[in-house]
Write an enzyme that holds these catalytic residues in place. Structure first.
Site, short mmCIF file in Angstrom:
data_model
loop_
_atom_site.label_atom_id
_atom_site.label_comp_id
_atom_site.label_asym_id
_atom_site.label_seq_id
_atom_site.Cartn_x
_atom_site.Cartn_y
_atom_site.Cartn_z
N GLY A 217 8.84 -38.53 -44.94
CA GLY A 217 8.29 -38.05 -43.45
C GLY A 217 9.44 -38.73 -42.54
O GLY A 217 10.12 -39.87 -42.96
N PRO A 218 9.48 -37.99 -41.34
CA PRO A 218 10.31 -38.07 -40.21
C PRO A 218 10.16 -39.72 -39.91
O PRO A 218 9.10 -40.28 -39.97
CB PRO A 218 10.37 -37.31 -39.19
CG PRO A 218 8.89 -36.47 -39.60
CD PRO A 218 8.72 -36.89 -40.78
N THR A 221 6.58 -41.64 -37.91
CA THR A 221 5.07 -41.11 -38.23
C THR A 221 4.35 -42.04 -38.73
O THR A 221 3.20 -41.65 -38.93
CB THR A 221 5.40 -39.86 -39.16
OG1 THR A 221 6.38 -40.22 -40.08
CG2 THR A 221 6.38 -38.66 -38.42
N GLY A 222 4.56 -43.16 -39.02
CA GLY A 222 3.53 -44.24 -39.66
C GLY A 222 3.70 -44.65 -41.04
O GLY A 222 2.90 -44.86 -41.60
N LYS A 223 4.84 -44.31 -41.66
CA LYS A 223 5.03 -44.61 -43.03
C LYS A 223 4.81 -46.08 -43.32
O LYS A 223 4.08 -46.65 -44.12
CB LYS A 223 6.30 -44.26 -43.51
CG LYS A 223 6.52 -42.90 -43.49
CD LYS A 223 7.78 -42.29 -44.12
CE LYS A 223 9.07 -42.73 -43.39
NZ LYS A 223 9.05 -42.17 -41.89
N THR A 224 5.45 -46.90 -42.43
CA THR A 224 5.28 -48.48 -42.54
C THR A 224 3.82 -49.08 -42.48
O THR A 224 3.23 -49.55 -43.24
CB THR A 224 6.36 -49.13 -41.90
OG1 THR A 224 7.60 -48.59 -41.77
CG2 THR A 224 6.37 -50.51 -42.05
N HIS A 438 18.28 -21.57 -10.02
CA HIS A 438 18.55 -21.83 -11.61
C HIS A 438 17.21 -22.00 -12.01
O HIS A 438 16.69 -21.45 -13.15
CB HIS A 438 19.56 -22.78 -12.03
CG HIS A 438 19.85 -22.84 -13.36
ND1 HIS A 438 20.97 -22.74 -13.94
CD2 HIS A 438 18.85 -23.70 -14.06
CE1 HIS A 438 21.00 -23.06 -15.35
NE2 HIS A 438 19.61 -23.61 -15.47
N GLU A 439 16.55 -23.05 -11.68
CA GLU A 439 15.14 -23.25 -12.24
C GLU A 439 14.30 -22.32 -12.07
O GLU A 439 13.31 -22.09 -13.13
CB GLU A 439 14.59 -24.58 -11.61
CG GLU A 439 15.75 -26.11 -12.03
CD GLU A 439 15.80 -25.95 -13.54
OE1 GLU A 439 14.93 -25.79 -14.28
OE2 GLU A 439 16.90 -26.48 -13.81
N ASP A 516 21.36 -24.79 -21.83
CA ASP A 516 20.64 -23.52 -22.08
C ASP A 516 21.24 -22.68 -22.97
O ASP A 516 20.61 -22.40 -23.96
CB ASP A 516 20.53 -22.69 -20.59
CG ASP A 516 19.80 -23.64 -19.78
OD1 ASP A 516 18.78 -24.66 -20.04
OD2 ASP A 516 20.01 -23.35 -18.47
P1 ADP Z 1 7.67 -45.09 -39.83
O1 ADP Z 1 7.71 -46.27 -40.73
O2 ADP Z 1 7.27 -43.92 -40.34
O3 ADP Z 1 9.24 -45.03 -39.04
P2 ADP Z 1 6.02 -46.72 -38.38
O4 ADP Z 1 4.82 -47.01 -39.28
O5 ADP Z 1 7.11 -47.98 -38.06
O6 ADP Z 1 6.92 -45.46 -38.43
O7 ADP Z 1 5.49 -46.56 -36.84
C1 ADP Z 1 5.84 -47.25 -35.65
C2 ADP Z 1 4.81 -47.38 -34.79
O8 ADP Z 1 4.33 -46.32 -34.36
C3 ADP Z 1 3.60 -48.15 -35.43
O9 ADP Z 1 3.59 -49.64 -35.62
C4 ADP Z 1 2.39 -47.59 -34.77
O10 ADP Z 1 2.00 -48.40 -33.55
C5 ADP Z 1 2.85 -46.27 -34.24
N1 ADP Z 1 2.44 -45.28 -35.20
C6 ADP Z 1 3.17 -44.42 -35.90
N2 ADP Z 1 2.37 -43.66 -36.67
C7 ADP Z 1 1.23 -43.94 -36.18
C8 ADP Z 1 -0.09 -43.32 -36.49
N3 ADP Z 1 -0.34 -42.36 -37.74
N4 ADP Z 1 -1.23 -43.73 -36.10
C9 ADP Z 1 -1.45 -44.72 -35.10
N5 ADP Z 1 -0.22 -45.33 -34.93
C10 ADP Z 1 0.97 -44.98 -35.36
ZN ZN Z 2 18.86 -24.31 -17.15
MG MG Z 3 9.25 -47.55 -40.87
#
Ligand code: ADP
Ligand code: ZN
Ligand code: MG
Length: 630
Positions: A217-218, A221-224, A438-439, A516
């Site tokens: 995942g990007p 997103t909370g992998k760690t 423009h806006e 744009d």
């Molecule tokens: P990754 O490892 O995917 O790059 P991290 O796990 O390091 O992302 O996320 C960094 C921080 O963002 C976490 O410590 C947490 O505070 C927050 N975070 C990211 N994803 C979540 C989630 N799904 N739920 C709650 N907090 C999140």
């Molecule tokens: Zn513009």
């Molecule tokens: Mg990470």
């Protein structure tokens, strides 16, 4: 990892400094030496023509012309002061023998003042001493350098062993409750928790538990977080290391680190080993520019060996994270290794709300704050972005000396996270009017292409790079985007430039539309080459890895002819959208003028006010039309 890297760096620095001081010791030594050597020789030169020979001196003594003699026995010189000389004149220098009984006795006979010079003696001694000292310093410096480099190479030999590059947490203290918005991933990994807790449940019936799980995942997103939560839920130690830590300057270090890590893990089983950024080591072997990287290959091989080496039931689970699963070596993904992939994607609306709930809990948030609204305004935000957003809002709240976070702070924080820092408002000028047009152009075109998102606000307060911004409220839950929606996005992007041209003329258009135009072109290209939404048909002509740069990705596989057709299609799409935008601007000129006046006066118009003005205007027009038709 940072701390250790820094240690490493300072080590190198110190070594460099050692060399420096060594050099400066040599130079200063050489300098002092030449100084010491040159000074007496200079004195010699000066007195050359006035010198006497030993015989002449004896003669002069006999003739009673000598006032005093000073013997310098170290340099075998006699400093002779003649009676006819003034007090301040330099003495004659006379070379003498080691023993001078004749000179001494004659001088005594003639009552010449006679002395032994011990000051030169001292100077000589000092000179010898200084030289010895410098030599000593030099030797000392050399010894230090040799010792240090021995130490450094010793370190290199034991890098993988003595320096624990991985972190170990006995208890992570993170639970599944701290992870929100990625429910599917949590569910999949629940099984891993159970295995770590009660492996016998599985082994009793002969089930094999996956040793390795790949989180894909990007970033952010909370992998760690998820991996730590698994360890926390299971109550097992958490070993973590980043893939980049394996890759060192020295071949073999990475492999020895892998061995070391798994050895420690064995000792602490059951436990969880987390390898972040595994793509740093796990790239396909022997491909890419420059061929294989020996060090990385060895590390990867070691990792594969370790994973094969431990039995399914010894309680080590390896979780690895990456955002590029496509570059991983296939051997890593084979059964028995990282055979299970769990996707951790951007959270959806509900997910974002849950994540916000988790992070809002420890903060003081005013009751009027609707997490639902925030979640709606933040599509594409990751968990890390949302955590950061609430933190920014909390900082703003503290700065404004409020007791609890309100919607105002959160909205400001969102603007800031998306568009950058707020700048100072522009002063009234033609430039400001142009930006306003423009806006408003964006806002009006967005409003009158009916598949477009509604206006959130229009503002002339600069932020980041932008001098003015039009915000649109994104869809509640973006489903599958349609061709019409993409077209109206392109038209809306062109709305700014269209307004500039319609109102101020072709010569007055500005560079303010650069972004744009870029965005519009990107979307149009996507439509043609990947989405099959042009006259070229439903063809995938490119993918995300296609690039015209041979170093960066795959070269496109179509012919020159198709390439020019693609360009033609992109052009057609953009031109049509631009014409449409200009049309809308011309048809609504009076309305736009009114909105611009208001915007310049107020700097910001919010969505509701904007829509009210638009509908009022249209009702008036309709009334007028109705009157006319009577
Ligand atoms: P990754 O490892 O995917 O790059 P991290 O796990 O390091 O992302 O996320 C960094 C921080 O963002 C976490 O410590 C947490 O505070 C927050 N975070 C990211 N994803 C979540 C989630 N799904 N739920 C709650 N907090 C999140
Ligand atoms: Zn513009
Ligand atoms: Mg990470």
């Amino acid at each position: 990892m940072n701390r250790l890297n820094r240690l490493n760096y300072s080590g190198k620095e110190r070594k460099a400094k050692g060399k420096l001081s060594f050099l400066s010791v040599i130079t200063s030594w050489v300098l002092i030496q030449t100084l010491l050597i040159s000074s007496p020789s200079l004195a010699d030169e000066k007195n050359k023509e006035e010198n006497l020979t030993y015989g002449q001196l004896l003669e002069k003594i006999d003739q009673d012309q000598v006032k005093s003699i000073e013997l310098d026995q170290l340099n075998y010189l006699a400093k002779v002061q003649l009676k006819k000389q003034g007090e301040k004149d330099a003495p004659f220098l006379v070379p003498i023998l080691a023993d001078n009984p004749e000179l001494i006795s004659r001088a005594r006979d003639m009552n010449v003042e006679f002395s032994m010079d011990d000051s030169t003696d001292n100077a000589m001694a000092a000179r010898v001493l200084v030289n010895f000292l410098l030599l000593f310093i030099l030797l000392f410096g050399l010894v230090m350098i040799i010792r240090r480099s021995a130490q450094v190479s010793g370190q290199a030999m034991s890098f993988g062993k003595s320096r624990a590059r991985f972190q170990m947490e006995a208890k992570t203290g993170v639970t599944f409750d701290d992870v929100a918005g990625i429910e599917e991933a949590k569910e999949e990994l629940q099984e891993v928790v159970t295995f770590l807790k009660q492996p016998e449940k599985f082994t009793a019936i002969g089930a094999k538990i996956p040793k390795g799980v790949l989180l894909v995942g990007p970033p952010g997103t909370g992998k760690t977080l998820l991996a730590r939560a698994i360890a926390g839920e299971a109550g097992v130690p958490f070993f973590s290391i980043s893939g980049s830590e394996f890759v060192e300057m020295f071949v073999g270090v990475g492999a020895s680190r892998v061995r070391d890590l798994f050895q420690k893990a064995q000792e602490n089983a059951p436990c969880l080993v987390f390898i972040d950024e595994i793509d740093a080591v796990g790239r396909q072997r022997g491909v890419g520019i420059g061929g294989g990287n020996d060090e990385r290959e060895q590390t990867l091989n070691q990792l594969l060996t370790e994973m094969d080496g431990f039995e399914t039931n010894n309680g080590i689970i390896v979780i690895a994270a990456t955002n590029r699963p496509d570059v991983l070596d296939v051997a890593l993904l084979r059964p028995g290794r990282f055979d299970r992939q769990v996707g951790v994607d951007y959270p959806d609306l509900k997910g974002r709300r849950h994540i916000l709930e988790v992070h809002a809990k420890p903060k003081k948030v005013s009751t009027e704050v609707s997490l639902e609204t925030i979640a709606k305004r933040t599509p594409g935000f990751t968990g890390a972005d949302l955590a950061n957003l609430l933190n920014e809002a909390a900082i703003l709240t503290a700065r404004r000396r409020k007791n609890a976070i309100t919607m105002a702070e959160i909205n400001d924080a969102i603007d800031r996270v998306i568009a950058g820092m707020e700048g100072t408002p522009l002063t009234d000028s033609k430039g400001k009017r142009l930006i306003a047009y423009h806006e408003v152009g964006h806002a009006i075109v967005g409003t009158f292409t009916d598949t477009h998102d509604p206006v959130e606000k229009v503002t002339l307060i600069p932020r980041g790079q932008a001098k003015g911004i039009t915000w649109f409220t994104p869809d509640d839950e973006p489903g599958l985007e349609t061709r019409g929606e993409i077209i109206s996005k392109i038209a809306c992007s062109m709305g700014g430039r269209a307004a500039e041209e319609v109102i101020f003329g072709y010569d007055e258009i500005t560079i303010g539309a650069t972004q744009d135009i870029q965005q519009a072109t990107r979307l149009a290209r996507l439509m043609v080459t990947r989405l099959g939404m042009s006259e070229l048909g439903q063809l995938a002509l490119e993918d995300e890895n296609t690039s015209s740069n041979p170093w960066a990705g795959n070269l496109p596989e179509y012919s020159e002819e198709i390439a020019s057709k693609i360009d033609g299609q992109i052009r057609t799409i953009i031109m049509n959208c631009y014409e449409q935008a200009k049309q809308i601007i011309m048809e609504n000129r009076t309305l736009i003028d009114r909105l611009v006046d208001l915007l310049i006066e107020k700097e910001t118009i919010d969505g509701d006010e904007f829509r009210e003005i638009v509908t009022n205007y249209h009702q008036k027009i309709e009334k007028k039309l109705a009157q006319l038709s009577i």
